[in-house]
Each structure stands twice: as structure tokens, then as C-alpha cells.
Design a protein around this motif. Structure first.
Motif, PDB file in Angstrom:
ATOM      1  N   SER A   1       0.824  -1.211   0.000  1.00 56.46           N
ATOM      2  CA  SER A   1       0.000   0.000   0.000  1.00 56.46           C
ATOM      3  C   SER A   1       0.853   1.253   0.000  1.00 56.46           C
ATOM      4  CB  SER A   1      -0.872   0.029   1.254  1.00 56.46           C
ATOM      5  OG  SER A   1      -1.725  -1.072   1.290  1.00 56.46           O
TER       6      SER A   1
ATOM      7  N   ARG B   1       1.662   7.987   6.308  1.00 51.57           N
ATOM      8  CA  ARG B   1       2.318   7.977   7.624  1.00 51.57           C
ATOM      9  C   ARG B   1       3.817   7.715   7.449  1.00 51.57           C
ATOM     10  NH1 ARG B   1       4.229   3.259   9.399  1.00 51.57           N
ATOM     11  NH2 ARG B   1       2.978   1.344   9.504  1.00 51.57           N
TER      12      ARG B   1
ATOM     13  N   ARG C   1       7.913   3.232  10.507  1.00 50.91           N
ATOM     14  CA  ARG C   1       8.329   2.863  11.870  1.00 50.91           C
ATOM     15  C   ARG C   1       9.714   2.224  11.766  1.00 50.91           C
ATOM     16  NH1 ARG C   1       2.712  -0.069  12.521  1.00 50.91           N
ATOM     17  NH2 ARG C   1       1.393   1.688  13.050  1.00 50.91           N
TER      18      ARG C   1
ATOM     19  N   TYR D   1       5.438  -0.603   2.934  1.00 51.43           N
ATOM     20  CA  TYR D   1       4.558   0.421   2.348  1.00 51.43           C
ATOM     21  C   TYR D   1       5.370   1.219   1.337  1.00 51.43           C
ATOM     22  CZ  TYR D   1       0.968   0.019   6.033  1.00 51.43           C
ATOM     23  OH  TYR D   1      -0.034  -0.426   6.868  1.00 51.43           O
TER      24      TYR D   1
ATOM     25  N   GLU E   1      -8.449   1.603  -4.122  1.00 50.03           N
ATOM     26  CA  GLU E   1      -9.240   2.119  -2.998  1.00 50.03           C
ATOM     27  C   GLU E   1      -8.310   2.940  -2.130  1.00 50.03           C
ATOM     28  OE1 GLU E   1      -8.697   1.266   0.434  1.00 50.03           O
ATOM     29  OE2 GLU E   1      -6.889   0.244  -0.234  1.00 50.03           O
TER      30      GLU E   1
ATOM     31  N   TYR F   1      -4.210   5.810   3.517  1.00 51.47           N
ATOM     32  CA  TYR F   1      -3.644   4.543   3.038  1.00 51.47           C
ATOM     33  C   TYR F   1      -4.398   4.180   1.758  1.00 51.47           C
ATOM     34  CZ  TYR F   1      -1.942   3.794   7.856  1.00 51.47           C
ATOM     35  OH  TYR F   1      -1.325   3.909   9.082  1.00 51.47           O
ATOM     36  N   GLY F   2      -3.686   3.649   0.759  1.00 48.22           N
ATOM     37  CA  GLY F   2      -4.377   3.264  -0.477  1.00 48.22           C
ATOM     38  C   GLY F   2      -3.663   2.128  -1.189  1.00 48.22           C
TER      39      GLY F   2
ATOM     40  N   GLU G   1      -4.164  -6.431   2.534  1.00 44.87           N
ATOM     41  CA  GLU G   1      -4.440  -6.329   3.967  1.00 44.87           C
ATOM     42  C   GLU G   1      -4.784  -4.872   4.219  1.00 44.87           C
ATOM     43  OE1 GLU G   1      -1.424  -5.874   6.994  1.00 44.87           O
ATOM     44  OE2 GLU G   1      -3.290  -4.968   7.684  1.00 44.87           O
TER      45      GLU G   1
ATOM     46  N   ASP H   1      -8.062  -1.785   5.641  1.00 42.17           N
ATOM     47  CA  ASP H   1      -9.097  -1.579   6.653  1.00 42.17           C
ATOM     48  C   ASP H   1     -10.488  -1.815   6.045  1.00 42.17           C
ATOM     49  OD1 ASP H   1      -9.748   0.798   5.278  1.00 42.17           O
ATOM     50  OD2 ASP H   1     -10.359   1.710   7.173  1.00 42.17           O
TER      51      ASP H   1
HETATM   52  N1  LIG Z   1      -7.989   1.190   3.240  1.00 42.46           N
HETATM   53  C1  LIG Z   1      -6.721   0.810   3.401  1.00 42.46           C
HETATM   54  N2  LIG Z   1      -6.251   0.460   4.613  1.00 42.46           N
HETATM   55  C2  LIG Z   1      -4.984   0.061   4.715  1.00 42.46           C
HETATM   56  C3  LIG Z   1      -4.136  -0.013   3.605  1.00 42.46           C
HETATM   57  N3  LIG Z   1      -2.920  -0.446   4.023  1.00 42.46           N
HETATM   58  C4  LIG Z   1      -3.013  -0.656   5.335  1.00 42.46           C
HETATM   59  N4  LIG Z   1      -4.251  -0.353   5.766  1.00 42.46           N
HETATM   60  C5  LIG Z   1      -4.767  -0.445   7.129  1.00 42.46           C
HETATM   61  O1  LIG Z   1      -4.251   0.605   7.896  1.00 42.46           O
HETATM   62  C6  LIG Z   1      -4.247   0.227   9.264  1.00 42.46           C
HETATM   63  C7  LIG Z   1      -3.040   0.740   9.999  1.00 42.46           C
HETATM   64  O2  LIG Z   1      -1.902   0.185   9.488  1.00 42.46           O
HETATM   65  P1  LIG Z   1      -0.492   0.463  10.174  1.00 42.46           P
HETATM   66  O3  LIG Z   1       0.518  -0.267   9.328  1.00 42.46           O
HETATM   67  O4  LIG Z   1      -0.279   1.939  10.153  1.00 42.46           O
HETATM   68  O5  LIG Z   1      -0.583  -0.085  11.582  1.00 42.46           O
HETATM   69  C8  LIG Z   1      -4.364  -1.304   9.282  1.00 42.46           C
HETATM   70  O6  LIG Z   1      -5.667  -1.592   9.772  1.00 42.46           O
HETATM   71  C9  LIG Z   1      -4.277  -1.679   7.854  1.00 42.46           C
HETATM   72  O7  LIG Z   1      -5.108  -2.790   7.549  1.00 42.46           O
HETATM   73  C10 LIG Z   1      -4.658   0.352   2.332  1.00 42.46           C
HETATM   74  O8  LIG Z   1      -3.987   0.319   1.285  1.00 42.46           O
HETATM   75  N5  LIG Z   1      -5.938   0.753   2.289  1.00 42.46           N
END
Ligand SMILES: Nc1nc2c(ncn2[C@@H]2O[C@H](COP(=O)(O)O)[C@@H](O)[C@H]2O)c(=O)[nH]1
Ligand SMILES: Nc1ncnc2c1ncn2[C@@H]1O[C@H](COP(=O)(O)OP(=O)(O)OP(=O)(O)O)[C@@H](O)[C@H]1O
Length: 297
Positions: free
Chosen positions: A148, A152, A155, A164, A183, A193-194, A213, A215
Motif C-alpha cells: 500500500s 504515515r 516505523r 509500504y 481504494e 492509506y491506499g 491487507e 481496513d
Molecule cells: N484502506 C486501506 N487500509 C490500509 C491499507 N494499508 C493498510 N491499511 C490499514 O491501515 C491500518 C493501519 O496500518 P499500520 O501499518 O499503520 O498499523 C491497518 O488496519 C491496515 O489494515 C490500504 O492500502 N488501504
């Protein structure tokens, strides 16, 4: 006797040969569907593309349907009646409405059976999505994990292009503007995030397995854009265990943890929207259950 065949006979022989070759090519496509090498939806999409694919375009809808395991001639006929497709129709000859009705039907059938080349893993914060994904990355290298883009910051230990693509707001805006994202969403009210679309299209076109993976908001968008995707909701064994995992991870402040747990309650209430639910009690077992969806019968 003439020294050469007269032209109509030459034409007839050439036409007969071409017809045999075309029949063989269509039989090969049906065999690919029957063996699971290609999904019926992939074949239909190929037939409707601008590519030069005479076997797919001239394949009868009835033959495509009966190539699918578990669908016999009677069921195929019933489905075609339901979709208002005449018995003699070939894929290439379907109108726009018939194409979308057939694509929706094939996608819904694939989802119900939990089989797809595209699996979306979602679930509440700290349920273990990242842990299960990392396990799949290591143990199942034939599964392509989508990388993705996010606004952010990395880390410690996170690598650009692996975990990422770390981009700034201007670049994320550009990706949205240029329609490069399948998306995108603002997650946990903070960063964007996308999912970059081109690598996914390339992998799916090559017949490879792809896992996202993301949200819940993103999962809903993927379901609308690519109905063939199987949506998986990862569940904690109990609410208490989810809280324990979030606190135990220790990467969020107490305030942020409380905010995420509020969101988690809302997300857990949406689990019925998903095609498959998997409880993450043991990482290896949950990962296996996810990967099995790529080959489900
Ligand atoms: N809609 C989307 N959600 C995403 C994507 N890549 C990750 N995520 C979600 O973000 C959170 C937080 O991730 P973190 O790495 O900062 O802890 C987590 O729930 C991921 O599932 C995306 O491309 N699109
Ligand atoms: N099956 C499991 N048993 C015990 N602990 C687990 C299990 N799966 C994950 N964990 C632990 O739970 C914590 C949260 O996992 P992880 O960071 O993978 O969650 P996540 O769903 O990706 O979270 P977020 O959406 O907030 O990024 C981590 O400390 C991880 O080691």
C-alpha cells in the motif's frame, strides 16, 4: 479432371480446417475452466476485452457454464433463463446488460464458494492482520501481497517499497487524481492509506494470487470495484484478547488505544458483510485458512 481444385472446394476445405481449429481452441478454454486453471469470470472478461481472443469470444455461454464444476446442462439453462440470455448466445455476442448480469452472477458464485485469485483481509485493530500477512509473506511466496501507499512515516525496521510506499500528501493526492488507487481511506482518523491498482491488475492478468491487507472502508470499496474478490474478516478469539493484543503491542498511546477500541466495536459489528470469517487464535492456522481460499473448490 482439372489440374487444381476449383476455388469453392478450396474454400470449403479451408473453412472446415478453420472450424476444427476453432472448436479445439474452445475446448481448450473449457478444459482450463474445468481444471480451475482459469475462472469462468476471467474467460468472460477476456472475451469482452479488445484483445484478439477468438476462442473466448466465440465460446457459447452454455459451454462456459457447464465447464464449471457442479454445473450441468439443466442448471446452465436455468441460469441463462434467469439472466435472460438466449440458449445459443456466445460470450462475444452478449449485450452490455447481459455481460454485467453474467459477470455479477459468476462473481457471486465464486464468492459464495470462497474461491478467488483476489483475497482481501480486514478486521479490527490489533486482531493480527499484519502478523498473519507477514506469516503469509514468508511461508507462501506464491501469494502476492499488495504494497500500500501511505502518508504515515515509517516505523523502525519498515522498508519503503516492502512494507509500504511512504509518500507525502502531494504524492498521495496525485495518485488519487491519476486514478492509480483501487481504494483508499483515512485510517484511524489520521493518515491516508491506499492500494495501488496497476500491480494488482498485472498480477491478476498473469493468473497470480493477490492478497490485500486493508481496513474495513477499503474492503468495501474493493468489493464494489472488483466483485470477484473474497472478503475475509479476521476475528479475535475474544474481546479481552483483542484488548490484550493492542495493549501488549505497545505501539499506541493510551488515548489512541481507547480511540482504536471504539472503532473496533463498530468494525466488529460489520463482520456479517464479509464472505468469510476466520478466528485468529493461532497465526499459522489462520494464515493457512486464508491461503486455502485461493484454491477452495
Ligand atoms: N484502506 C486501506 N487500509 C490500509 C491499507 N494499508 C493498510 N491499511 C490499514 O491501515 C491500518 C493501519 O496500518 P499500520 O501499518 O499503520 O498499523 C491497518 O488496519 C491496515 O489494515 C490500504 O492500502 N488501504
Ligand atoms: N494469533 C495470535 N496470538 C497471539 N498474539 C497475536 C496473534 N496474532 C497477532 N498477535 C499479536 O497481536 C498484536 C497485534 O497484531 P498486529 O499488529 O498484526 O495487528 P493488526 O491487525 O495488523 O493491527 P493494526 O490494524 O492496528 O495495524 C501483535 O503484538 C501480535 O504479535
Amino acid at each position: 479432371m482439372p489440374a487444381h481444385r476449383n476455388p469453392p472446394e478450396v474454400d470449403r476445405v479451408a473453412a472446415a480446417r478453420a472450424a476444427v481449429a476453432a472448436r479445439r481452441a474452445r475446448a481448450a478454454v473449457k478444459a482450463q475452466v474445468a481444471s480451475g486453471e482459469r475462472s469462468a469470470l476471467e474467460v468472460a472478461r477476456a472475451a469482452w476485452s479488445d484483445d484478439d481472443l477468438p476462442a473466448e469470444k466465440s465460446l457459447r455461454v452454455r459451454d462456459l457454464l457447464t465447464s464449471i464444476s457442479g454445473i450441468g446442462p439443466a442448471r446452465a439453462e436455468a441460469v441463462m433463463g434467469e439472466l435472460r440470455i438466449a440458449p445459443s448466445k456466445r460470450l462475444g455476442g452478449l449485450g452490455t446488460r447481459q455481460r454485467s448480469a453474467l459477470a455479477d452472477w459468476l462473481a457471486a458464485r465464486g464468492r459464495k464458494r470462497g474461491a478467488s485469485k483476489l483475497v482481501v483481509l480486514a478486521g479490527p485493530t490489533a486482531v493480527g492482520k499484519g502478523t498473519v500477512s507477514a506469516y503469509i509473506r514468508e511461508q507462501y511466496p506464491d501469494v502476492n501481497l499488495s504494497v500500500s501507499a501511505t502518508t504515515r512515516k515509517p516505523r523502525p525496521g519498515e522498508v519503503d517499497g516492502v512494507h509500504y510506499y511512504f509518500v507525502d500528501d502531494d504524492e498521495f493526492d496525485r495518485m488519487i487524481r491519476d486514478r492509480e488507487l483501487l481504494e483508499w481511506a483515512v485510517v484511524h482518523n489520521s493518515y491516508r492509506y491506499g492500494t495501488p491498482r496497476p500491480p494488482i491488475d498485472r498480477a491478476l492478468d498473469a493468473g497470480d494470487k493477490v492478497m490485500l491487507e486493508i481496513d474495513l472502508q477499503g474492503a468495501r470499496q474493493v468489493r464494489d470495484a472488483m466483485p470477484e474478490a473474497v472478503l475475509v474478516f479476521l476475528l479475535p478469539p475474544t474481546w479481552e484478547e483483542l484488548v490484550r493484543r493492542l495493549i501488549g503491542r505497545g505501539t499506541e498511546s493510551a488515548e489512541e488505544q481507547a480511540r482504536r477500541l471504539e472503532t473496533a466495536k463498530v468494525e466488529l459489528a460489520a463482520q456479517d458483510e464479509f464472505d468469510v470469517r476466520i478466528v485468529n487464535s493461532h497465526v499459522g492456522t489462520a494464515a493457512r485458512e486464508v491461503v486455502d481460499l485461493f484454491t477452495a473448490p
